[in-house]
Motif scaffolding. Structure first.
Motif, PDB file in Angstrom:
ATOM      1  N   ASP A   3       1.564   6.692  -6.798  1.00  0.00           N
ATOM      2  CA  ASP A   3       0.517   7.649  -7.194  1.00  0.00           C
ATOM      3  C   ASP A   3       1.069   9.078  -7.215  1.00  0.00           C
ATOM      4  O   ASP A   3       0.784   9.861  -8.149  1.00  0.00           O
ATOM      5  CB  ASP A   3      -0.664   7.567  -6.214  1.00  0.00           C
ATOM      6  N   LEU A   4       1.858   9.453  -6.184  1.00  0.00           N
ATOM      7  CA  LEU A   4       2.449  10.788  -6.140  1.00  0.00           C
ATOM      8  C   LEU A   4       3.442  10.981  -7.281  1.00  0.00           C
ATOM      9  O   LEU A   4       3.496  12.047  -7.917  1.00  0.00           O
ATOM     10  CB  LEU A   4       3.144  11.010  -4.795  1.00  0.00           C
ATOM     11  N   TYR A   5       4.235   9.926  -7.523  1.00  0.00           N
ATOM     12  CA  TYR A   5       5.238  10.023  -8.584  1.00  0.00           C
ATOM     13  C   TYR A   5       4.562  10.203  -9.945  1.00  0.00           C
ATOM     14  O   TYR A   5       4.973  11.052 -10.756  1.00  0.00           O
ATOM     15  CB  TYR A   5       6.105   8.762  -8.583  1.00  0.00           C
ATOM     16  N   LEU A  43       7.395  -5.988   0.412  1.00  0.00           N
ATOM     17  CA  LEU A  43       8.309  -6.041  -0.723  1.00  0.00           C
ATOM     18  C   LEU A  43       9.421  -5.028  -0.484  1.00  0.00           C
ATOM     19  O   LEU A  43       9.269  -4.114   0.337  1.00  0.00           O
ATOM     20  CB  LEU A  43       7.579  -5.747  -2.019  1.00  0.00           C
ATOM     21  N   PRO A  44      10.556  -5.176  -1.161  1.00  0.00           N
ATOM     22  CA  PRO A  44      11.614  -4.163  -1.032  1.00  0.00           C
ATOM     23  C   PRO A  44      11.093  -2.788  -1.459  1.00  0.00           C
ATOM     24  O   PRO A  44      10.413  -2.664  -2.486  1.00  0.00           O
ATOM     25  CB  PRO A  44      12.708  -4.679  -1.968  1.00  0.00           C
ATOM     26  N   SER A  45      11.411  -1.785  -0.661  1.00  0.00           N
ATOM     27  CA  SER A  45      10.867  -0.443  -0.940  1.00  0.00           C
ATOM     28  C   SER A  45      11.381   0.105  -2.269  1.00  0.00           C
ATOM     29  O   SER A  45      12.531  -0.136  -2.655  1.00  0.00           O
ATOM     30  CB  SER A  45      11.222   0.511   0.211  1.00  0.00           C
ATOM     31  N   MET A  46      10.477   0.819  -2.986  1.00  0.00           N
ATOM     32  CA  MET A  46      10.757   1.540  -4.227  1.00  0.00           C
ATOM     33  C   MET A  46      11.084   0.620  -5.407  1.00  0.00           C
ATOM     34  O   MET A  46      11.499   1.090  -6.465  1.00  0.00           O
ATOM     35  CB  MET A  46      11.902   2.558  -4.033  1.00  0.00           C
ATOM     36  N   MET A  47      10.830  -0.717  -5.232  1.00  0.00           N
ATOM     37  CA  MET A  47      11.137  -1.622  -6.329  1.00  0.00           C
ATOM     38  C   MET A  47      10.134  -1.449  -7.464  1.00  0.00           C
ATOM     39  O   MET A  47      10.509  -1.355  -8.642  1.00  0.00           O
ATOM     40  CB  MET A  47      11.166  -3.076  -5.833  1.00  0.00           C
ATOM     41  N   VAL A  48       8.834  -1.405  -7.117  1.00  0.00           N
ATOM     42  CA  VAL A  48       7.809  -1.214  -8.166  1.00  0.00           C
ATOM     43  C   VAL A  48       7.931   0.186  -8.760  1.00  0.00           C
ATOM     44  O   VAL A  48       7.701   0.400  -9.954  1.00  0.00           O
ATOM     45  CB  VAL A  48       6.404  -1.458  -7.594  1.00  0.00           C
ATOM     46  N   GLN A  49       8.339   1.150  -7.914  1.00  0.00           N
ATOM     47  CA  GLN A  49       8.509   2.524  -8.410  1.00  0.00           C
ATOM     48  C   GLN A  49       9.547   2.575  -9.519  1.00  0.00           C
ATOM     49  O   GLN A  49       9.423   3.334 -10.480  1.00  0.00           O
ATOM     50  CB  GLN A  49       8.920   3.434  -7.245  1.00  0.00           C
ATOM     51  N   ARG A  57       0.831  -1.208   0.000  1.00  0.00           N
ATOM     52  CA  ARG A  57       0.000   0.000   0.000  1.00  0.00           C
ATOM     53  C   ARG A  57       0.863   1.254   0.000  1.00  0.00           C
ATOM     54  O   ARG A  57       0.611   2.207  -0.759  1.00  0.00           O
ATOM     55  CB  ARG A  57      -0.938  -0.007   1.223  1.00  0.00           C
ATOM     56  N   GLU A  58       1.894   1.280   0.856  1.00  0.00           N
ATOM     57  CA  GLU A  58       2.770   2.449   0.898  1.00  0.00           C
ATOM     58  C   GLU A  58       3.485   2.611  -0.437  1.00  0.00           C
ATOM     59  O   GLU A  58       3.689   3.740  -0.923  1.00  0.00           O
ATOM     60  CB  GLU A  58       3.788   2.302   2.032  1.00  0.00           C
ATOM     61  N   GLU A  59       3.887   1.502  -1.048  1.00  0.00           N
ATOM     62  CA  GLU A  59       4.568   1.574  -2.337  1.00  0.00           C
ATOM     63  C   GLU A  59       3.647   2.158  -3.404  1.00  0.00           C
ATOM     64  O   GLU A  59       4.047   3.031  -4.197  1.00  0.00           O
ATOM     65  CB  GLU A  59       5.050   0.166  -2.740  1.00  0.00           C
ATOM     66  N   LEU A  60       2.378   1.724  -3.431  1.00  0.00           N
ATOM     67  CA  LEU A  60       1.430   2.227  -4.433  1.00  0.00           C
ATOM     68  C   LEU A  60       1.074   3.695  -4.181  1.00  0.00           C
ATOM     69  O   LEU A  60       0.877   4.472  -5.136  1.00  0.00           O
ATOM     70  CB  LEU A  60       0.165   1.367  -4.436  1.00  0.00           C
ATOM     71  N   ASN A  61       0.981   4.108  -2.897  1.00  0.00           N
ATOM     72  CA  ASN A  61       0.713   5.520  -2.596  1.00  0.00           C
ATOM     73  C   ASN A  61       1.842   6.398  -3.119  1.00  0.00           C
ATOM     74  O   ASN A  61       1.609   7.497  -3.668  1.00  0.00           O
ATOM     75  CB  ASN A  61       0.556   5.725  -1.086  1.00  0.00           C
TER      76      ASN A  61
END
Length: 672
Positions: free
Chosen positions: A528-530, A559-565, A521-525
């Motif tokens: 969204d900002l990016y 999941l590892p942070s910022m990976m999907v980003q 959830r934090e990764e997707l939020n």
């Protein structure tokens, strides 16, 4: 009275049949032959001689080969002993020996030879008394038993040899051989019933030696086995125990014992031989009790029976002594003197018979006042008694020597055992020392390996931590530079500023960069900002969509942070920005769950990234993703993986697809 102790031999021979008939031929005969053998053994035990005769005949008819046939011939020999068919005993034994001569060795043939040698030894002991022959055949039986017989064969051969020594007058050898047989029975843990003929034989030997203290010990041992005795064992026990009382001159107890035996034999009228043995004992006792009228019919009956049966001279000699004693008690000196002249005393008489005859002759000479002959007979009687006492002393000395030798042997064995134990203790101490050293070395090596492994793990954790920090440091500046470049470009182009969104995005990006893992959830939020910041540069036809399958808890997926980003950033930078400004641009993030894993897909309809076509090394984010996944997979059984490639929709639209697959059970802690 010594003639009454024939039965130990027959009992031993019966024992041989019971042991041997079932065990020697069963290995080579069919089931029907085995059954016949067992029935014969059981019938011998119960004295059912008619059935024995029928069964032996059947066994001979059904025998498969000559070995099996002669096995039944040997059993016939035992039957001949019971029925006093003496000539048949010798003829049958000789026929078996003739058959076996020159034949190759086999266990069955050796056992048959043992039985034949024992049978011939018994024949020459009792029916045709010949000292050399009886010892020869019993020693031959022992030789064959040592050659290939089992322990029961050896035991029986020793017992028969002991009886042969006893009947030959070598009482000390008889007693020692009996004791050896008992020791052998102890060592092989023989059946309790097997001790009965051994105890009775040794007791009878001590009776002959007039060592009544020892004889009582062994007769009492027999008495305790009464319930295990066969009919023949009980006859032998009562007959021989009565003789023991007779030689002690305890005529009252002797009479009670023989009357008990007489009553016992009433149930077995076919045992004529045994019945007349009992009557001969009773007539002796009645004479000692000076009841000639009780003895007279018994003596006459026994003279008729044993004389007609061709019994050997020893038996008739004893009966003639009874005749003489009866004539003396009747006062018929002429009849007594005529009998004494017709059947004179001989030096080769057995000691028991000789003592009885000399006792009569000295009393008869005294009754006639022939003091010279009375003195001569008294002297001969004393000499024979002294010889028995000397034999008893010699036997005691031999027994003492045997015990000394046994104790010395045991002592030597104990010394050898002590030396061996000391040597073993030294060996054990050496082995214990070596074992302790080896264990210390093993433990030290295990400890050293454990310490090395711990240091390696600590170093690995440090390396992983440093790589993670390096990856974070490389991701964060990379992302910030892209975001600031975007804001500067927007200002240069006169577009509205999204500095507030950018600040929020940077703040959250910095927060994510400071942790190794985050929730989906934090990764997707953050994405969204990016996208809100970057999407303004993609034109009005840019479409962004997030699709999460039903049932997925975004707060529970790690999941590892910022990976999907990174995937989204690459999709915009290397995919959508490559398309014309007025072209339709679509960016989709899909989250699904299947096969025990979370599938996160980032789809864009831009061209494939340069890394797929030529390997653009400027794409730092993808290399960091690969490093993180490699480090984490090294500590997990089920790997996390990512893919980068193209896709094609059913409508024909093509684009780029980035996929991240995270197993449901996955360890993100690099310190484990």
């Amino acid at each position: 009275m010594k003639i009454m102790q024939l039965w130990p031999f027959v009992a031993l021979l019966l024992w041989l049949v019971l042991i041997g008939s079932g065990c020697t031929s069963r290995k080579s005969e069919a089931t029907s032959i085995d059954a016949i053998n067992q029935e014969i053994a059981d019938s011998f035990r119960t004295h059912n001689l008619d059935f024995v005769k029928q069964a032996i005949s059947q066994g001979k008819r059904e025998a498969r080969d000559s070995d099996a046939y002669y096995n039944f011939v040997v059993q016939d020999i035992i039957r001949y002993f019971y029925t006093a068919q003496l000539d048949s005993v010798l003829l049958s034994a000789d026929s078996v020996i003739h058959y076996l001569s020159g034949k190759p060795y086999s266990k069955l043939r050796n056992d048959l030879m043992i039985k034949c040698m024992q049978a011939k030894g018994l024949y020459y002991t009792q029916y045709a008394f010949h000292a050399d022959s009886m010892l020869f055949y019993q020693k031959e039986a022992c030789r064959y038993a040592e050659r290939g017989g089992d322990e029961n064969d050896r035991l029986l051969s020793y017992a028969n040899l002991a009886d042969a020594y006893k009947f030959g007058g070598d009482l000390s050898m008889s007693a020692m051989t009996y004791r050896q047989a008992i020791a052998l029975a102890d060592s092989i843990q023989a059946d309790t019933a097997s001790y009965i003929p051994l105890y009775s034989g040794l007791a009878a030997t001590y009776t002959t030696l007039r060592d009544f203290g020892q004889s009582k010990i062994w007769w009492d041992k027999c008495d305790r086995l009464w319930n295990l005795m066969t009919v023949y064992d009980r006859f032998n026990y009562l007959n021989s125990r009565g003789n023991d009382y007779f030689y002690q001159k305890d005529y009252r107890r002797a009479l009670e014992t023989f009357l008990r035996l007489d009553t016992f034999l009433l149930a077995y009228p076919d045992m004529e031989w045994e019945i007349h043995f009992c009557k001969a004992n009773l007539s002796d006792i009645y004479l000692k009790l000076h009841q000639p009228e009780q003895a007279r019919p018994l003596i006459a009956e026994n003279l008729a029976y044993f004389g007609a049966s061709g019994y050997n001279e020893m038996v008739m000699s004893h009966l003639h002594t009874q005749q003489m004693e009866l004539a003396l008690q009747d006062g018929d000196f002429g009849q007594a003197e005529a009998l004494a002249a017709r059947y004179p005393y001989r030096d080769d008489m057995r000691s028991e018979q000789g003592l009885l005859r000399l006792d009569f002759l000295r009393r008869f000479a005294g009754a006639k006042h022939d003091w010279k002959k009375a003195f001569e007979y008294e002297k001969a009687y004393t000499s024979l008694s002294d010889s028995l006492r000397s034999e008893r002393v010699r036997m005691k000395i031999a027994e003492t020597r045997m015990r000394y030798e046994r104790d010395a042997t045991i002592l030597n064995q104990n010394l050898v055992i002590s030396d061996k134990e000391a040597e073993l203790m030294r060996i054990y101490a050496l082995l214990a020392g070596v074992t302790a050293i080896v264990l210390v070395l093993i433990l030290f090596n295990v400890y050293r390996r454990k310490r090395v492994k711990q240091r390696e793990e600590q170093m690995l954790r440090r390396i992983v931590t440093m790589k993670m920090e390096n990856a974070r440091n490389r991701i964060t500046p990379h992302f910030i530079y892209n975001a600031l470049n975007h804001e500067l470009l927007a200002r240069q182009e006169g577009r509205p500023s999204s500095l507030g969104v950018l600040v929020d995005m940077l703040r959250q990006g910095q927060s994510l960069a400071s942790v190794f893992c985050t929730t989906l959830r934090e990764e997707l939020n953050f994405i969204d900002l990016y996208v809100a910041v970057e999407g303004e540069s993609l034109g009005e036809k840019f479409e962004y969509r997030v699709s999460v399958a039903e049932g997925i808890d975004l707060n529970a997926v790690r999941l590892p942070s910022m990976m999907v980003q990174i995937f989204v950033e690459n999709a915009i930078k290397h995919g959508l920005k490559k398309k014309p400004l007025d072209a339709e641009k679509r960016l989709t993030v899909q989250v699904n769950h299947r096969d025990g894993a979370i599938y996160i897909e980032v789809l864009n309809n831009g061209p494939l990234p340069v890394v797929q076509r030529g390997g653009d090394k400027s794409q730092v984010g993808l290399r960091v993703v690969a490093q993180i996944i490699q480090l984490l997979n090294a500590r997990n059984k089920q790997p996390m993986r990512f893919e980068l490639g193209g896709y094609r929709t059913p409508e024909g639209e093509e684009g780029c697809r980035a996929l991240l697959v995270i197993p449901d059970v996955y360890n993100f802690d690099i310190n484990d």
